[in-house]
Design a protein around this motif. Structure first.
Motif, PDB file in Angstrom:
ATOM      1  N   UNK A 118      28.580  20.930 -17.925  1.00  0.00           N
ATOM      2  CA  UNK A 118      30.101  21.339 -17.483  1.00  0.00           C
ATOM      3  C   UNK A 118      30.316  22.599 -17.435  1.00  0.00           C
ATOM      4  N   UNK A 119      29.628  23.220 -18.804  1.00  0.00           N
ATOM      5  CA  UNK A 119      30.336  24.594 -19.082  1.00  0.00           C
ATOM      6  C   UNK A 119      29.543  25.439 -18.013  1.00  0.00           C
ATOM      7  N   UNK A 120      28.706  24.793 -18.225  1.00  0.00           N
ATOM      8  CA  UNK A 120      27.661  26.322 -17.568  1.00  0.00           C
ATOM      9  C   UNK A 120      28.188  26.219 -16.013  1.00  0.00           C
ATOM     10  N   UNK A 121      27.763  24.571 -15.385  1.00  0.00           N
ATOM     11  CA  UNK A 121      28.440  25.067 -14.261  1.00  0.00           C
ATOM     12  C   UNK A 121      30.024  25.449 -13.790  1.00  0.00           C
ATOM     13  N   UNK A 122      31.214  25.384 -14.514  1.00  0.00           N
ATOM     14  CA  UNK A 122      32.189  26.077 -14.637  1.00  0.00           C
ATOM     15  C   UNK A 122      32.616  27.473 -14.575  1.00  0.00           C
ATOM     16  N   UNK A 123      31.664  28.303 -15.756  1.00  0.00           N
ATOM     17  CA  UNK A 123      30.832  29.464 -15.820  1.00  0.00           C
ATOM     18  C   UNK A 123      30.824  30.534 -14.778  1.00  0.00           C
ATOM     19  N   UNK A 124      29.243  29.306 -14.095  1.00  0.00           N
ATOM     20  CA  UNK A 124      28.279  29.593 -12.651  1.00  0.00           C
ATOM     21  C   UNK A 124      29.841  30.519 -11.875  1.00  0.00           C
ATOM     22  N   UNK A 125      30.900  28.890 -11.883  1.00  0.00           N
ATOM     23  CA  UNK A 125      31.576  28.570 -10.420  1.00  0.00           C
ATOM     24  C   UNK A 125      32.611  29.769 -10.564  1.00  0.00           C
ATOM     25  N   UNK A 126      33.160  30.165 -11.689  1.00  0.00           N
ATOM     26  CA  UNK A 126      33.901  31.512 -11.869  1.00  0.00           C
ATOM     27  C   UNK A 126      33.705  32.664 -11.771  1.00  0.00           C
ATOM     28  N   UNK A 127      31.906  32.715 -12.034  1.00  0.00           N
ATOM     29  CA  UNK A 127      31.603  34.237 -11.451  1.00  0.00           C
ATOM     30  C   UNK A 127      31.172  34.090  -9.884  1.00  0.00           C
ATOM     31  N   UNK A 128      31.503  32.905  -9.390  1.00  0.00           N
ATOM     32  CA  UNK A 128      31.464  32.903  -7.744  1.00  0.00           C
ATOM     33  C   UNK A 128      32.665  33.728  -7.161  1.00  0.00           C
ATOM     34  N   UNK A 129      33.165  32.507  -7.837  1.00  0.00           N
ATOM     35  CA  UNK A 129      34.696  32.672  -7.478  1.00  0.00           C
ATOM     36  C   UNK A 129      35.186  34.494  -7.201  1.00  0.00           C
ATOM     37  N   UNK A 130      34.705  35.258  -8.787  1.00  0.00           N
ATOM     38  CA  UNK A 130      35.237  36.107  -8.910  1.00  0.00           C
ATOM     39  C   UNK A 130      34.161  37.262  -7.953  1.00  0.00           C
ATOM     40  N   UNK A 131      33.208  37.124  -8.133  1.00  0.00           N
ATOM     41  CA  UNK A 131      32.380  37.762  -6.660  1.00  0.00           C
ATOM     42  C   UNK A 131      33.124  37.284  -5.647  1.00  0.00           C
TER      43      UNK A 131
END
Length: 168
Positions: A118-131
């Motif tokens: 869950x934490x990994x996916x949340x971080x990846x989604x935040x990175x996608x959102x920032x990008x």
């Protein structure tokens, strides 16, 4: 990406542990089936022996060789049955405690792996959102720059001071 690799590694370890436990459970089930099979055969030998013994007690002629063979089979199958029972009893006591402990450990590990996922996916989604946000800002800025250039080129006088209509 390192966290994701670690997560995959933990998942692989849990899967291997489940596989080992499954193999152990299958072996134990096979032993139980073998125990029941031996017990059934032993019961049939007792039944045959009992019928012959009853016939002998009634004064009927019985085949002593057959009775001796049944006695040998009964003795052999009783030994097998006792050995299997001891093995099952040994595994039952040790395995039940061990399985309870392993189940608790597995539950804890699965919970940790799930939380980490869950934490990994949340971080990846935040990175996608920032990008995506940065890409949107970049496109918006490019559009503004293009509009400004277009407005600037419309506002600048044409060469020679003549309009496009006058040049013709």
């Amino acid at each position: 990406m390192g966290n994701f690799d670690e997560l995959l590694n933990k998942t692989r370890i849990v899967a291997e542990s489940l596989n080992k436990r499954g193999a152990k459970a299958i072996d134990l089930s096979r032993k139980r089936i073998e125990y029941l099979d031996v017990k059934s055969k032993l019961s049939k030998f007792y039944e045959k022996y009992g019928m012959l013994a009853f016939s002998a007690s009634e004064g009927e002629e019985t085949d002593q060789a057959e009775m001796d063979m049944l006695c040998a089979q009964i003795t052999s199958y009783r030994e097998k049955l006792n050995a299997l029972k001891a093995e099952l009893d040994e595994n039952r006591g040790a395995d039940s405690e061990e399985l309870k402990k392993e189940a608790a450990e597995l539950k804890s590990e699965m919970k940790n792996v799930s939380q980490e996922a869950g934490r990994v996916l949340k971080r990846q989604m935040e990175e996608v959102k920032r990008s995506a946000k940065n890409a949107f800002k970049s496109v918006s800025q490019q559009e503004k720059d293009d509009e400004a250039k277009a407005a600037q080129s419309e506002a600048q006088p044409q060469s020679g001071g003549q309009s496009a209509e006058n040049r013709e």
